[in-house]
Design a protein around this motif. Structure first.
Motif, PDB file in Angstrom:
ATOM      1  N   MET A 143       0.830  -1.184   0.000  1.00  0.00           N
ATOM      2  CA  MET A 143       0.000   0.000   0.000  1.00  0.00           C
ATOM      3  C   MET A 143       0.882   1.258   0.000  1.00  0.00           C
ATOM      4  O   MET A 143       2.039   1.203   0.382  1.00  0.00           O
ATOM      5  CB  MET A 143      -0.902   0.018   1.226  1.00  0.00           C
ATOM      6  N   THR A 144       0.281   2.344  -0.378  1.00  0.00           N
ATOM      7  CA  THR A 144       1.014   3.600  -0.461  1.00  0.00           C
ATOM      8  C   THR A 144       0.055   4.769  -0.284  1.00  0.00           C
ATOM      9  O   THR A 144      -1.148   4.590  -0.201  1.00  0.00           O
ATOM     10  CB  THR A 144       1.748   3.700  -1.813  1.00  0.00           C
ATOM     11  N   TYR A 145       0.589   5.935  -0.262  1.00  0.00           N
ATOM     12  CA  TYR A 145      -0.221   7.147  -0.252  1.00  0.00           C
ATOM     13  C   TYR A 145      -0.409   7.620  -1.686  1.00  0.00           C
ATOM     14  O   TYR A 145       0.419   7.350  -2.556  1.00  0.00           O
ATOM     15  CB  TYR A 145       0.430   8.226   0.621  1.00  0.00           C
ATOM     16  N   VAL A 146      -1.515   8.326  -1.918  1.00  0.00           N
ATOM     17  CA  VAL A 146      -1.911   8.743  -3.258  1.00  0.00           C
ATOM     18  C   VAL A 146      -2.283  10.224  -3.229  1.00  0.00           C
ATOM     19  O   VAL A 146      -2.943  10.677  -2.293  1.00  0.00           O
ATOM     20  CB  VAL A 146      -3.135   7.918  -3.740  1.00  0.00           C
ATOM     21  N   ILE A 147      -1.880  10.946  -4.251  1.00  0.00           N
ATOM     22  CA  ILE A 147      -2.299  12.342  -4.409  1.00  0.00           C
ATOM     23  C   ILE A 147      -3.431  12.371  -5.433  1.00  0.00           C
ATOM     24  O   ILE A 147      -3.280  11.882  -6.548  1.00  0.00           O
ATOM     25  CB  ILE A 147      -1.127  13.234  -4.843  1.00  0.00           C
ATOM     26  N   ASP A 163       6.680   3.026  -5.425  1.00  0.00           N
ATOM     27  CA  ASP A 163       7.809   2.145  -5.112  1.00  0.00           C
ATOM     28  C   ASP A 163       8.786   2.781  -4.131  1.00  0.00           C
ATOM     29  O   ASP A 163       9.540   2.081  -3.468  1.00  0.00           O
ATOM     30  CB  ASP A 163       8.557   1.751  -6.388  1.00  0.00           C
ATOM     31  N   GLU A 164       8.769   4.089  -4.024  1.00  0.00           N
ATOM     32  CA  GLU A 164       9.690   4.791  -3.124  1.00  0.00           C
ATOM     33  C   GLU A 164       9.031   5.208  -1.810  1.00  0.00           C
ATOM     34  O   GLU A 164       9.717   5.442  -0.819  1.00  0.00           O
ATOM     35  CB  GLU A 164      10.268   6.021  -3.821  1.00  0.00           C
ATOM     36  N   CYS A 165       7.697   5.301  -1.787  1.00  0.00           N
ATOM     37  CA  CYS A 165       6.965   5.706  -0.590  1.00  0.00           C
ATOM     38  C   CYS A 165       7.120   4.646   0.502  1.00  0.00           C
ATOM     39  O   CYS A 165       6.999   3.442   0.246  1.00  0.00           O
ATOM     40  CB  CYS A 165       5.486   5.887  -0.933  1.00  0.00           C
ATOM     41  N   GLU A 224      -9.260   6.180  -9.275  1.00  0.00           N
ATOM     42  CA  GLU A 224      -8.401   6.109 -10.465  1.00  0.00           C
ATOM     43  C   GLU A 224      -7.045   6.781 -10.230  1.00  0.00           C
ATOM     44  O   GLU A 224      -6.082   6.514 -10.949  1.00  0.00           O
ATOM     45  CB  GLU A 224      -9.099   6.710 -11.679  1.00  0.00           C
ATOM     46  N   TYR A 225      -6.948   7.629  -9.218  1.00  0.00           N
ATOM     47  CA  TYR A 225      -5.680   8.306  -8.937  1.00  0.00           C
ATOM     48  C   TYR A 225      -4.625   7.360  -8.361  1.00  0.00           C
ATOM     49  O   TYR A 225      -3.432   7.656  -8.427  1.00  0.00           O
ATOM     50  CB  TYR A 225      -5.896   9.516  -8.027  1.00  0.00           C
ATOM     51  N   THR A 226      -5.022   6.217  -7.826  1.00  0.00           N
ATOM     52  CA  THR A 226      -4.051   5.232  -7.362  1.00  0.00           C
ATOM     53  C   THR A 226      -3.200   4.774  -8.542  1.00  0.00           C
ATOM     54  O   THR A 226      -1.969   4.824  -8.492  1.00  0.00           O
ATOM     55  CB  THR A 226      -4.754   4.017  -6.717  1.00  0.00           C
ATOM     56  N   HIS A 227      -3.849   4.353  -9.603  1.00  0.00           N
ATOM     57  CA  HIS A 227      -3.118   3.905 -10.792  1.00  0.00           C
ATOM     58  C   HIS A 227      -2.485   5.077 -11.529  1.00  0.00           C
ATOM     59  O   HIS A 227      -1.429   4.940 -12.139  1.00  0.00           O
ATOM     60  CB  HIS A 227      -4.042   3.110 -11.712  1.00  0.00           C
ATOM     61  N   ASP A 228      -3.124   6.232 -11.452  1.00  0.00           N
ATOM     62  CA  ASP A 228      -2.589   7.406 -12.135  1.00  0.00           C
ATOM     63  C   ASP A 228      -1.250   7.832 -11.537  1.00  0.00           C
ATOM     64  O   ASP A 228      -0.328   8.181 -12.271  1.00  0.00           O
ATOM     65  CB  ASP A 228      -3.595   8.548 -12.069  1.00  0.00           C
ATOM     66  N   ASN A 229      -1.119   7.803 -10.203  1.00  0.00           N
ATOM     67  CA  ASN A 229       0.163   8.144  -9.586  1.00  0.00           C
ATOM     68  C   ASN A 229       1.244   7.184 -10.069  1.00  0.00           C
ATOM     69  O   ASN A 229       2.351   7.607 -10.402  1.00  0.00           O
ATOM     70  CB  ASN A 229       0.066   8.085  -8.058  1.00  0.00           C
ATOM     71  N   ALA A 230       0.926   5.906 -10.153  1.00  0.00           N
ATOM     72  CA  ALA A 230       1.903   4.913 -10.633  1.00  0.00           C
ATOM     73  C   ALA A 230       2.240   5.135 -12.108  1.00  0.00           C
ATOM     74  O   ALA A 230       3.399   5.014 -12.511  1.00  0.00           O
ATOM     75  CB  ALA A 230       1.364   3.507 -10.410  1.00  0.00           C
ATOM     76  N   GLY A 266      14.533   9.660  -5.808  1.00  0.00           N
ATOM     77  CA  GLY A 266      14.373  10.961  -5.179  1.00  0.00           C
ATOM     78  C   GLY A 266      13.991  12.040  -6.157  1.00  0.00           C
ATOM     79  O   GLY A 266      14.615  12.196  -7.204  1.00  0.00           O
ATOM     80  N   ALA A 267      12.969  12.794  -5.784  1.00  0.00           N
ATOM     81  CA  ALA A 267      12.466  13.854  -6.652  1.00  0.00           C
ATOM     82  C   ALA A 267      13.460  14.984  -6.823  1.00  0.00           C
ATOM     83  O   ALA A 267      13.531  15.600  -7.883  1.00  0.00           O
ATOM     84  CB  ALA A 267      11.151  14.389  -6.099  1.00  0.00           C
TER      85      ALA A 267
END
Length: 115
Positions: free
Chosen positions: A1-5, A38-40, A67-73, A92-93
């Motif tokens: 799991m991860t965070y999503v914007i 993958d980095e979160c 849909e933003y879950t897949h969109d972030n990826a 790293g960004a």
């Protein structure tokens, strides 16, 4: 799991979350920020500092924005960097800076009126 914007970030990009992220996994597109899944490390530091409440733990994402879950990826697999290659996992960004491009979902979102 991860965070999503999600959608509330589009055309806002406050960047308080970027400053708070201990692993530098929040990248800047042209109109939105994106969390690299993958980095979160799922620390949650970004979520409470977002002034527009655009960041959610993946399982808590409102149904209208799933849909933003897949969109972030997709930002890391489909959006091209300055070398015309997918971003992938650059580690790293801050290493790559603003990308200046977005996923089709974000790019198609109607522009928000200026404040």
């Amino acid at each position: 799991m991860t965070y999503v914007i999600a959608e509330p970030c589009i055309d806002v990009m406050d960047r308080a979350c970027v400053d708070e992220c201990p692993v530098d996994c929040i990248y800047e597109g042209g109109r939105s920020l994106y969390i690299n899944p993958d980095e979160c490390i799922d620390c949650g530091a970004c979520e409470p500092v977002c002034p527009v409440e655009a960041i959610f733990y993946e399982d808590d994402l409102p149904p209208a924005w799933t849909e933003y879950t897949h969109d972030n990826a997709r930002f890391f697999t489909d959006v091209l960097d300055g070398r015309n290659a997918p971003l992938g996992n650059p580690g790293g960004a801050s290493k790559i800076g603003p990308v200046g491009a977005d996923t089709p979902l974000v790019a198609a979102f109607p522009p928000r009126p200026s404040a």
